[in-house]
Each structure stands twice: as C-alpha cells, then as structure tokens.
Design a protein around this motif. Structure first.
Motif, PDB file in Angstrom:
ATOM      1  N   LEU A 151      27.098   9.030  20.921  1.00 50.76           N
ATOM      2  CA  LEU A 151      27.088  10.318  21.608  1.00 50.76           C
ATOM      3  C   LEU A 151      25.841  10.474  22.470  1.00 50.76           C
ATOM      4  O   LEU A 151      25.914  10.937  23.619  1.00 50.76           O
ATOM      5  N   GLN A 175      37.428  12.980  14.061  1.00 51.62           N
ATOM      6  CA  GLN A 175      36.397  13.929  14.482  1.00 51.62           C
ATOM      7  C   GLN A 175      35.443  13.281  15.485  1.00 51.62           C
ATOM      8  O   GLN A 175      35.082  13.884  16.503  1.00 51.62           O
ATOM      9  N   ILE A 176      35.043  12.030  15.206  1.00 53.12           N
ATOM     10  CA  ILE A 176      34.170  11.317  16.145  1.00 53.12           C
ATOM     11  C   ILE A 176      34.911  11.043  17.448  1.00 53.12           C
ATOM     12  O   ILE A 176      34.344  11.159  18.541  1.00 53.12           O
ATOM     13  N   ARG A 211      37.176  12.854  18.835  1.00 51.84           N
ATOM     14  CA  ARG A 211      37.204  14.107  19.597  1.00 51.84           C
ATOM     15  C   ARG A 211      35.848  14.367  20.254  1.00 51.84           C
ATOM     16  O   ARG A 211      35.772  14.749  21.421  1.00 51.84           O
ATOM     17  N   GLN A 212      34.771  14.144  19.514  1.00 53.36           N
ATOM     18  CA  GLN A 212      33.430  14.367  20.054  1.00 53.36           C
ATOM     19  C   GLN A 212      33.139  13.418  21.210  1.00 53.36           C
ATOM     20  O   GLN A 212      32.583  13.822  22.242  1.00 53.36           O
ATOM     21  N   ALA A 232      35.222  14.372  24.272  1.00 52.34           N
ATOM     22  CA  ALA A 232      34.716  15.614  24.843  1.00 52.34           C
ATOM     23  C   ALA A 232      33.412  15.387  25.600  1.00 52.34           C
ATOM     24  O   ALA A 232      33.079  16.132  26.528  1.00 52.34           O
ATOM     25  N   LYS A 233      32.666  14.351  25.215  1.00 55.29           N
ATOM     26  CA  LYS A 233      31.409  14.011  25.894  1.00 55.29           C
ATOM     27  C   LYS A 233      31.650  13.283  27.217  1.00 55.29           C
ATOM     28  O   LYS A 233      30.717  13.043  27.969  1.00 55.29           O
TER      29      LYS A 233
END
Length: 219
Positions: free
Chosen positions: A66, A91-92, A94-95, A98-99
């Motif tokens: 990230l 979850q990772i 999605r993160q 999104a980044k």
C-alpha cells in the motif's frame, strides 16, 4: 513487434526468475527489470521512463504494498501496477485496488491466468479478482453507507455496469452488447460520473453500496 519493459519487484530471487520465464509467454518481446526491494524499484522506475508495467509483491522488506503504491502514484501516476501476494485476502485486495492498482494476483495462480491479466492491463483495463465479491469474508458496507440513493443509470448503462462487475474489459463489453468501442467508453464514463468516482475500479468497489451485484448478461 513492440518491446515491452516490465519491472518485477520481489525479495525472492527464485520468484523473480520464475516471473521472468512466465513473461516470455507474452505475445510481445519483453525486457524484464528486477528489484529485490522498493528502494531499488523506485530507482529503476526513475531511470526507465518507458516502463510499461510493474509487478509488485505486497510483502517487501522495506515497505508494504500500500505504501509503495502511494509512492508510485505520486512519481509515476500513469504507470500500471499489478500487486502480487502469496495469500488471498479480500480486504487487502479491496485496499490495494482502491489505492489505484490495476490488478491483484495471487502467486498460487496459473501462468496462463497471469498472462491473461497482464494482457488485459497492458490494453488499458483493470483486473478485479473474482474473490473480491464471492468471498463471504469481504467486509459488508457500514449501515451508514447502505441505502445511498443509487445513481440514475439507463438500462443499457446497468448492463455495462454488470459486465464491469464481472471483470470484463471494454472490448468484451462492446462485443457482448454489440456496441461500438466509443459507445462503450461513453457508457463507462457516464457510470463513473453517476457514482462520483474517477476510475473503473472505484466504480466496481462502489457499486455494491448501491445494491448492484455481480450478475453479467449472457454472452
């Protein structure tokens, strides 16, 4: 035949060598640059302004994925990044998406699947892993987020959105719905505007908040 320049960032030499061999399976000539950590990766990206793509391991000794995406986004905003990980963690995923990552791939996948994703991203699209919406462990929207007023999409735009949720590229959407490439692009632009987002991946991540699910029309 066009020469592609791809940067592979992974702290394991065997993984880098394995990816080098896989990348030879692309339809184009490929020059592979290697970096064992982010510091070297940023140096190489600065030296090679003609990079076409970065394959970036999520777990690196000097920085996580990230944070690395933040740096690449500031220094090389147009450079597509595909994140690699040894685990499937929605979850990772999605993160990372999104980044601004152009895709997320697990190292347990098949070589042909990796090549298909690379071709998709090199063509200017983004790859959304099917696990992102099929895994029950994906966090559900907060109650405060649920019930938002859905954007006013036309029936055709809803068809396009369902295909985006299915991970289809613009070319696939044009073929399936028998639309011109320009018309498909206009529909995608309208969808982004409706959700108040700037990228396809942001629209895909936002769609479930408005009740849209992964359910593409039949090809």
């Amino acid at each position: 035949m066009k020469l592609l320049k791809i940067l592979v960032v992974d702290d394991h030499a065997l993984v880098r060598e394995g990816l080098r061999q896989v990348l030879k399976g692309l339809d184009e000539q490929v020059e592979v640059l290697e970096a064992p950590h982010c510091t070297r990766a940023f140096e190489l990206a600065a030296l090679h302004a003609d990079l076409d793509l970065v394959l970036l391991d999520y777990h690196l000794p000097d920085m996580n994925g990230l944070d690395a995406l933040d740096v690449f986004g500031r220094e090389h905003p147009e450079l597509p990044i595909i994140m690699l990980s040894g685990s499937v963690n929605p979850q990772i995923m999605r993160q990372v998406l999104a980044k601004g990552a152009a895709g997320f791939i697990t190292k347990s996948g098949l070589s042909n699947d990796l090549l298909a994703v690379l071709r998709l991203v090199l063509a200017g699209d983004v790859y959304v892993p099917p696990e992102l919406f099929s895994d029950p462990s994906v966090p559900q929207p907060d109650e405060s987020e649920a019930g938002k007023v859905a954007p006013q999409l036309t029936p055709r735009q809803e068809e396009v959105l369902h295909l985006l949720l299915d991970g289809r590229s613009n070319k696939d959407i044009s073929r399936i719905l028998q639309l011109s490439d320009e018309t498909t692009k206009n529909h995608v632009t309208a969808i982004l505007r409706g959700f108040g987002v700037q990228t396809r991946i942001q629209a895909v991540l936002a769609a479930p908040l408005y009740g849209y699910t992964k359910s593409a029309p039949s090809a």
